[in-house]
Scaffold this motif. Sequence first.
Motif, PDB file in Angstrom:
ATOM      1  N   GLY A 117      -1.813  -1.604  12.394  1.00  0.00           N
ATOM      2  CA  GLY A 117      -0.764  -1.733  11.396  1.00  0.00           C
ATOM      3  C   GLY A 117       0.472  -2.451  11.872  1.00  0.00           C
ATOM      4  O   GLY A 117       1.400  -2.676  11.091  1.00  0.00           O
ATOM      5  N   TYR A 118       0.529  -2.828  13.131  1.00  0.00           N
ATOM      6  CA  TYR A 118       1.731  -3.474  13.645  1.00  0.00           C
ATOM      7  C   TYR A 118       1.866  -4.866  13.041  1.00  0.00           C
ATOM      8  O   TYR A 118       0.880  -5.571  12.847  1.00  0.00           O
ATOM      9  N   TYR A 122      -8.170 -12.707   6.440  1.00  0.00           N
ATOM     10  CA  TYR A 122      -8.615 -11.545   7.205  1.00  0.00           C
ATOM     11  C   TYR A 122      -9.519 -12.036   8.318  1.00  0.00           C
ATOM     12  O   TYR A 122     -10.579 -12.596   8.052  1.00  0.00           O
ATOM     13  N   SER A 174      -3.759 -14.799   1.999  1.00  0.00           N
ATOM     14  CA  SER A 174      -4.091 -13.793   3.012  1.00  0.00           C
ATOM     15  C   SER A 174      -5.400 -14.173   3.690  1.00  0.00           C
ATOM     16  O   SER A 174      -6.385 -14.490   3.008  1.00  0.00           O
ATOM     17  N   SER A 201      -8.861 -15.177   2.023  1.00  0.00           N
ATOM     18  CA  SER A 201      -9.392 -14.016   1.320  1.00  0.00           C
ATOM     19  C   SER A 201      -8.816 -13.901  -0.075  1.00  0.00           C
ATOM     20  O   SER A 201      -9.505 -13.538  -1.019  1.00  0.00           O
ATOM     21  N   THR A 209      -8.767  -5.312  16.551  1.00  0.00           N
ATOM     22  CA  THR A 209      -9.956  -6.153  16.357  1.00  0.00           C
ATOM     23  C   THR A 209      -9.897  -6.957  15.070  1.00  0.00           C
ATOM     24  O   THR A 209     -10.762  -7.793  14.833  1.00  0.00           O
ATOM     25  N   ALA A 212      -4.784  -5.154  11.494  1.00  0.00           N
ATOM     26  CA  ALA A 212      -5.407  -4.332  10.450  1.00  0.00           C
ATOM     27  C   ALA A 212      -5.723  -2.933  10.959  1.00  0.00           C
ATOM     28  O   ALA A 212      -5.754  -1.980  10.189  1.00  0.00           O
ATOM     29  N   THR A 213      -5.938  -2.788  12.238  1.00  0.00           N
ATOM     30  CA  THR A 213      -6.274  -1.477  12.792  1.00  0.00           C
ATOM     31  C   THR A 213      -5.022  -0.680  13.122  1.00  0.00           C
ATOM     32  O   THR A 213      -4.879   0.477  12.727  1.00  0.00           O
ATOM     33  N   ILE A 230      -4.572  -9.646   9.923  1.00  0.00           N
ATOM     34  CA  ILE A 230      -4.314 -10.195   8.591  1.00  0.00           C
ATOM     35  C   ILE A 230      -3.173 -11.194   8.742  1.00  0.00           C
ATOM     36  O   ILE A 230      -2.092 -10.836   9.235  1.00  0.00           O
TER      37      ILE A 230
END
Lengths: 328, 352
Positions: A312-313, A224, A222, A213, A187, A309-310, A190
């Motif tokens: 990590g991939y 987000y 970056s 960000s 959801t 971000a959830t 980055i």
Amino acid sequence: MAFLDNSGDIILDAVLTDTGRFRLAKGDGSFKIVKFALGDEEINYGSYNKNHPSGSAYYDLEVLQTPILEAFTNNTSTMQTKLISIPRTNLLYLPVMMLSGPAEAQTSGSSYDGNFVVCVNQSTAGDDTNTGILDGNPSTGNGIVQGFLNGYQPGGGSTGGYIRVDQGLDTTEIPPSYTIDADLNETQYIVEMDNRFGTIVTADDAAQAANVSFIDDDNIASYYLSVTTDGNFISNITPNTTLSQISGPRGTKLEFKIQASTDLATSTYLFEQLGNTGYNVTVTDTDRAGVYTNFECYYIDSIIKVTGATTGYTINIPVRYIRVQTKT
Amino acid sequence: MATTYKTFLNNDITSTKTLLHEAIPLTGALVSGTYGTFPNGGNIKNYAHGMFQSCYDYPYLSSSANHIFDLTVGYSSVSSMSGAGSTQNAKKINMYNQMAQVLVGYDQTGSIRRFDRDGNLAAGGDKLNECIFINFARLLGKDEIKKGSFTLKLGTGSYATANNNLITIQDTNAQNDYRVNSPAGEYGILSCSDGVSGTPSCGLLFYQAGIAVLSGSVFTNADGGGILQGSPVMDTATSQFSQSLLATAISGNCDDFRHRIYDMSFNNTTELNSTIHFCRINHNDYNYSSNPTYLSQSKIVVKNNTQDAPVSYITTVGLYSADNELLAVAKLSEPLKKDPTNEMTVRVRLDY
């Protein structure tokens, strides 16, 4: 960096990153460590041998012997792959992220020469009055050059493509009609890219810029992006659609274009400093390109890093910024 | 919900202060003869102004050289040596005054105080009017010299034999007995503990400033107001300290003093302020990985079926800000296996 001595007790080599030092020096309270993550970038899980003849104690023998590098101080050079916390232990599949492929090539996916190519100025991309690689005049009814993005005018009916990242379970063992588990659905994304070259904008005609960000000391910006606040960038992939590289259940997709920076659009300085010349593009569709078919360009190769971000991939998207030098 | 970050709780972060000590041994050979024919060693740098001399641990034209200390000499304007006939008279007075104003400050009238043998400035007492100054580089002294660790051995006999008639100068028991009335921080009293009668004081050691102030009495016999018996020698002319100071320029005095150094040692102190982050990894934390090699067609390669426990290997700990910027990173020297059957706490210490 050298390897750490792994002959004795386990030691921990800790350093501040350049961003950490930068924030510490600013003295404005922005240096505040509030959370941690774990990484395993040196590990090659391919050397985990589940079928070792000597038994399970030997499965990870090679993994545990992996030499570890000293810490990098560049904040974007480390923590490339993170460990994930998922309370369930019975998962056999984890989601990945993939660039959308040939099925949607006309609007996004497959890249030219292995890169997404961004035309940075009017002369390169073309518009109503200038003949360019994209000849971005919708009224001519021309198609889109595969893998090319219009960095000059990304919105407003631009004929350039966009970048699309799909997330989901890339397996043929689970049909795409199945819904991905909620805890594996990405959801937040980055996006990290070199701020000297451009910014990301929505893939629709509005080409709305995303909010940066943070820009670090190496000019890496970056972004987000969250599905709740950036719905123009992130949306669900239609279940069972054929227009995705993901073979199994699909999660969300991230779509964006690139608005080239003023520096790239107006000057060759960065191309001469960071790039090269002699990149030739041949446009065979003369109706699109008008009088010109061969474009010799300056180019800069870069990458855009997209991280879930959830989950990590992470994937690194190769991007080539081009600016016409001569056209014939 | 899958997560990659774990927030620190209040009891996961603590701060500490640690004093780190290093032993600094300096041999006399290093500063007189190792890198060229004395007194013109490649590791000795003299300046056109002639007010001090720098010693390096390697020929100073090399980028590998480290500055280790400076030497200079000086005397007070009220010293008996002060006079137009003295070599570099003004510069020697200037050097004394500069060191004195920094290290012992000013009296109530605004005049520069003189160095006092026992540190009792209020009571007047015995002043050190002629001094040798050893200014240690911060590279060696770090935050401060450890009290009670300083030792300097000097040859005081025949000049030709540098280590003849050795005397030992130390800040004995300074960890329990030091002065705090200097504007430059704490200092101890240097005394001779070898080669002399008793343990007479012969200088001051300023710990935070990293400066040793030696009295000229270490090269002077009792008849001349010094602490030695017999006929101590400072230079090739078989002179005691006062004659040498009168007749020779500062650089020459520094050369002579270097030649008499047999060895020198002390411990330095670095004050480390540390923040310790306890990264608590519970049994159900971080058992999966986003490493591309962890999956093959989205299938976890370390599992054969859903009943197998997931396993991952930790090599790196990243410390993040609230906006997910990587502020610090720590690397483990070997991979740590993580699966649902174990828990661990990784302690990351950041020193400032």
